[in-house]
Scaffold this motif. Structure first.
Motif, PDB file in Angstrom:
ATOM      1  N   ILE A  31     -13.850   8.881   9.886  1.00 60.17           N
ATOM      2  CA  ILE A  31     -15.402   8.874  10.037  1.00 60.17           C
ATOM      3  C   ILE A  31     -16.337   8.525   8.943  1.00 60.17           C
ATOM      4  N   TYR A  32     -15.843   8.515   7.687  1.00 60.71           N
ATOM      5  CA  TYR A  32     -16.606   8.362   6.556  1.00 60.71           C
ATOM      6  C   TYR A  32     -17.018   6.704   6.683  1.00 60.71           C
ATOM      7  N   TYR A  33     -15.879   6.007   6.948  1.00 58.27           N
ATOM      8  CA  TYR A  33     -16.103   4.439   7.187  1.00 58.27           C
ATOM      9  C   TYR A  33     -16.789   4.037   8.282  1.00 58.27           C
ATOM     10  N   LEU A  34     -16.847   4.884   9.321  1.00 58.57           N
ATOM     11  CA  LEU A  34     -17.581   4.686  10.586  1.00 58.57           C
ATOM     12  C   LEU A  34     -19.172   5.005  10.139  1.00 58.57           C
ATOM     13  N   MET A  35     -19.501   5.960   9.405  1.00 58.30           N
ATOM     14  CA  MET A  35     -20.801   6.350   8.881  1.00 58.30           C
ATOM     15  C   MET A  35     -21.323   5.062   7.968  1.00 58.30           C
ATOM     16  N   ARG A  36     -20.457   4.788   7.121  1.00 63.32           N
ATOM     17  CA  ARG A  36     -20.777   3.360   6.339  1.00 63.32           C
ATOM     18  C   ARG A  36     -21.253   2.221   7.043  1.00 63.32           C
ATOM     19  N   TRP A  37     -20.351   1.976   7.991  1.00 63.16           N
ATOM     20  CA  TRP A  37     -20.860   0.816   9.058  1.00 63.16           C
ATOM     21  C   TRP A  37     -22.047   1.135   9.648  1.00 63.16           C
ATOM     22  N   GLY A  38     -22.254   2.172  10.201  1.00 62.76           N
ATOM     23  CA  GLY A  38     -23.438   2.413  10.917  1.00 62.76           C
ATOM     24  C   GLY A  38     -24.682   2.091   9.983  1.00 62.76           C
ATOM     25  N   ALA A  39     -24.488   2.537   8.565  1.00 63.44           N
ATOM     26  CA  ALA A  39     -25.687   2.555   7.736  1.00 63.44           C
ATOM     27  C   ALA A  39     -25.969   1.095   7.617  1.00 63.44           C
ATOM     28  N   LEU A  40     -24.878   0.041   7.375  1.00 62.38           N
ATOM     29  CA  LEU A  40     -25.063  -1.170   7.219  1.00 62.38           C
ATOM     30  C   LEU A  40     -25.530  -1.969   8.485  1.00 62.38           C
ATOM     31  N   LEU A  41     -25.340  -1.627   9.490  1.00 62.01           N
ATOM     32  CA  LEU A  41     -25.853  -2.129  10.819  1.00 62.01           C
ATOM     33  C   LEU A  41     -27.283  -1.893  10.921  1.00 62.01           C
ATOM     34  N   SER A  42     -27.722  -0.357  10.530  1.00 62.21           N
ATOM     35  CA  SER A  42     -28.972  -0.208  10.472  1.00 62.21           C
ATOM     36  C   SER A  42     -29.961  -0.832   9.613  1.00 62.21           C
ATOM     37  N   ILE A  43     -29.377  -1.134   8.472  1.00 57.73           N
ATOM     38  CA  ILE A  43     -30.258  -2.013   7.550  1.00 57.73           C
ATOM     39  C   ILE A  43     -30.290  -3.405   8.159  1.00 57.73           C
ATOM     40  N   ASN A  44     -29.175  -3.946   8.793  1.00 57.62           N
ATOM     41  CA  ASN A  44     -29.347  -5.183   9.148  1.00 57.62           C
ATOM     42  C   ASN A  44     -30.176  -5.281  10.312  1.00 57.62           C
ATOM     43  N   THR A  75     -15.433  -4.972  15.625  1.00 53.78           N
ATOM     44  CA  THR A  75     -15.502  -4.532  14.011  1.00 53.78           C
ATOM     45  C   THR A  75     -15.457  -2.860  14.133  1.00 53.78           C
ATOM     46  N   THR A  76     -16.252  -2.313  15.144  1.00 51.10           N
ATOM     47  CA  THR A  76     -16.488  -0.859  15.196  1.00 51.10           C
ATOM     48  C   THR A  76     -14.819  -0.325  15.474  1.00 51.10           C
ATOM     49  N   GLU A  77     -14.320  -1.101  16.317  1.00 52.52           N
ATOM     50  CA  GLU A  77     -12.943  -0.715  16.740  1.00 52.52           C
ATOM     51  C   GLU A  77     -11.977  -0.508  15.503  1.00 52.52           C
ATOM     52  N   VAL A  78     -12.054  -1.748  14.485  1.00 55.42           N
ATOM     53  CA  VAL A  78     -11.374  -1.678  13.374  1.00 55.42           C
ATOM     54  C   VAL A  78     -11.697  -0.653  12.277  1.00 55.42           C
ATOM     55  N   VAL A  79     -13.194  -0.380  12.254  1.00 61.22           N
ATOM     56  CA  VAL A  79     -13.569   0.679  11.460  1.00 61.22           C
ATOM     57  C   VAL A  79     -13.427   2.147  11.668  1.00 61.22           C
ATOM     58  N   ALA A  80     -13.295   2.251  13.168  1.00 58.54           N
ATOM     59  CA  ALA A  80     -13.114   3.669  13.598  1.00 58.54           C
ATOM     60  C   ALA A  80     -11.634   4.111  13.285  1.00 58.54           C
ATOM     61  N   GLU A  81     -10.635   3.230  13.142  1.00 57.87           N
ATOM     62  CA  GLU A  81      -9.277   3.403  12.917  1.00 57.87           C
ATOM     63  C   GLU A  81      -9.251   3.930  11.446  1.00 57.87           C
ATOM     64  N   SER A  82     -10.370   3.780  10.568  1.00 54.70           N
ATOM     65  CA  SER A  82     -10.312   4.342   9.234  1.00 54.70           C
ATOM     66  C   SER A  82     -10.659   5.512   8.997  1.00 54.70           C
ATOM     67  N   VAL A 121       0.909  -1.112   0.144  1.00 50.72           N
ATOM     68  CA  VAL A 121      -0.022   0.060   0.100  1.00 50.72           C
ATOM     69  C   VAL A 121       0.824   1.196   0.022  1.00 50.72           C
ATOM     70  N   ILE A 122       0.376   2.337  -0.609  1.00 55.90           N
ATOM     71  CA  ILE A 122       1.108   3.624  -0.459  1.00 55.90           C
ATOM     72  C   ILE A 122       0.522   4.725   0.233  1.00 55.90           C
ATOM     73  N   GLY A 123      -0.684   4.295   0.526  1.00 53.17           N
ATOM     74  CA  GLY A 123      -1.355   5.467   1.391  1.00 53.17           C
ATOM     75  C   GLY A 123      -2.018   6.428   0.706  1.00 53.17           C
ATOM     76  N   VAL A 124      -2.897   5.989  -0.459  1.00 55.76           N
ATOM     77  CA  VAL A 124      -3.600   6.993  -1.162  1.00 55.76           C
ATOM     78  C   VAL A 124      -4.951   6.647  -1.465  1.00 55.76           C
ATOM     79  N   TYR A 125      -5.837   7.349  -1.406  1.00 51.06           N
ATOM     80  CA  TYR A 125      -7.225   6.893  -1.809  1.00 51.06           C
ATOM     81  C   TYR A 125      -7.767   7.145  -3.248  1.00 51.06           C
ATOM     82  N   ALA A 126      -8.634   6.447  -3.619  1.00 52.28           N
ATOM     83  CA  ALA A 126      -9.219   6.476  -5.044  1.00 52.28           C
ATOM     84  C   ALA A 126      -9.596   8.020  -5.250  1.00 52.28           C
TER      85      ALA A 126
END
Length: 421
Positions: free
Chosen positions: A344-357, A335-342, A279-284
């Motif tokens: 706020i946007y990843y945390l928001m997406r995780w929250g959306a998936l949990l809400s659907i679930n 899982t929240t612990e891992v996602v939180a390290e990535s 990895v080189i530390g860059v987003y799409a």
């Protein structure tokens, strides 16, 4: 601590919006909502506004809206019962004091001969020292006072079971539907704030401590070649980068019309099951969406994930994966612990998936869940009359016990997976 806060915020938001759906449509139907609770078990915080008590409880395993009529009413006035009465300006009963009557000097003590506190709202009885039978009207918002605690009565027209089948069904289904609405809103916000990832060979945001930043690459650089291989899209670049951990690669890029070659050494990132990648530390690159496009994106993502989770449920039913693949509160926390390290946007997406679930799980036709109650409503619609309340209550009780047992099993699997291996 950050993980704890993130978990509490996500859990609180999911349960709050779920119960808010129940609450709003129950209130619209005229149902008396006695309590709006986040969590289960002992109270941590409680306050009362109007006729509803709002509580936060200790155990993060759900929440509830306690509607009048779902459980037997707490106080019953039987003949011979002595009760203290306080009257309002219209001379109708406003308070019925069950015990500790000496705290209220203005009480009229009445021995009950007959009472109806649900439909006709009256008490017939004898005041102390008198032999005349009197009838007292009860106010629709009258309260019982027992041990200093006030509890509002629930006239029949304020009880859950007095409402039309359609009103009851809407009050129940509104909870899961609100979870889908929450997911849609989160996805739409992500579309506007984070943007939509593009499969273009262009560098998006760079991490401050990443290999790309150290090598001198910049956001907006367009990749032409890597080690002589032509790059046509973002996935072409990531595939090559991932194949060269700790190995220097030559990236030919275009910056402001100028072509240059920059040496970059992808860093090793270890993944589960012994898989390593560079990895080189860059987003799409991303495209920030307009509000209209964001709404469309939110709907599309919500539909996509509903479909995906339903497919996974189908695989669980057919045995393509087992109960060991399920996660309980411990697994969600980790899982929240891992996602939180990535971020706020990843945390928001995780929250959306949990809400659907959460919405889908609650719609399953299982006792004690919203879907189980809707199933009973369906049977009621076919029969033309409701099932016996006691039998239905027993089915829900057994279902709840089995769900708690499943929760224990899943939680134990989580503990073994994360702490005992």
């Amino acid at each position: 601590m950050d993980t704890v806060i993130a978990f509490i915020v996500i859990f609180g938001a999911l349960v709050f919006f779920h119960e808010l759906g129940h609450f709003i449509f129950a209130k619209r139907a005229g149902i008396l909502c006695r309590e709006f609770a986040i969590g289960m078990g002992p109270k941590i915080l409680a306050f009362k506004r109007n006729e509803t008590q709002y509580t936060i409880r200790l155990l993060p395993i759900g929440g509830y809206v306690r509607m009048a009529g779902e459980d037997p009413e707490m106080v019953e006035l039987k003949p011979g019962f002595r009760v203290g009465l306080l009257f309002n300006e219209d001379q109708t009963i406003q308070k019925m004091v069950v015990n500790n009557k000496d705290r209220y000097p203005d009480l009229r003590i009445v021995e009950v001969a007959e009472a109806d506190i649900e439909r006709e709202l009256f008490i017939k009885g004898y005041e102390e020292g008198e032999e005349e039978l009197k009838t007292y009207k009860i106010a629709k918002d009258a309260v019982f006072v027992e041990d200093g605690v006030e509890s509002q009565i629930a006239p029949w027209d304020r009880q859950f079971n007095s409402k039309k089948l359609s009103q009851r069904a809407l009050a129940i289904v509104a909870g899961p539907m609100m979870n889908f609405v929450l997911a849609f809103v989160i996805f739409a916000l992500l579309g506007m704030l984070q943007g939509l990832s593009l499969d273009e060979p262009e560098l998006g945001q760079l991490l401050d401590d990443g290999a790309a930043m150290e090598a001198g690459l910049r956001e907006g650089d367009r990749i032409q070649e890597i080690d002589g291989q032509t790059i046509g899209k973002w996935t072409d670049a990531t595939t090559i980068i991932q194949q060269h951990p700790n190995e220097e690669i030559q990236m030919t890029i275009e910056r402001n019309g100028e072509i240059m070659t920059i040496a970059v050494t992808p860093r090793l990132q270890e993944e589960e099951e012994g898989i390593n990648r560079g990895v080189i530390g860059v987003y799409a690159p991303v495209e920030k969406l307009s509000p209209l496009k964001a709404i469309s994106y939110g709907a599309e993502q919500t539909y996509l994930w509903i479909k995906t989770i339903l497919e996974l449920l189908g695989q669980l039913v057919t045995g393509q994966f087992t109960i060991d693949a399920l996660a309980g509160p411990v697994g969600i926390y980790k899982t929240t612990e891992v996602v939180a390290e990535s971020g706020i946007y990843y945390l928001m997406r995780w929250g959306a998936l949990l809400s659907i679930n959460l919405g889908i799980m609650n719609l399953l036709p299982l006792p004690a869940l919203d879907g189980g109650r809707l199933l009973f409503f369906g049977v009621e619609a076919l029969r033309g009359k409701p099932l016996d309340r006691q039998k239905e209550g027993m089915v829900h009780f057994v279902g709840f016990a089995l769900l708690m047992l499943l929760m224990i099993v899943v939680t134990w699997n989580d503990i073994q997976r994360f702490f005992l291996q």
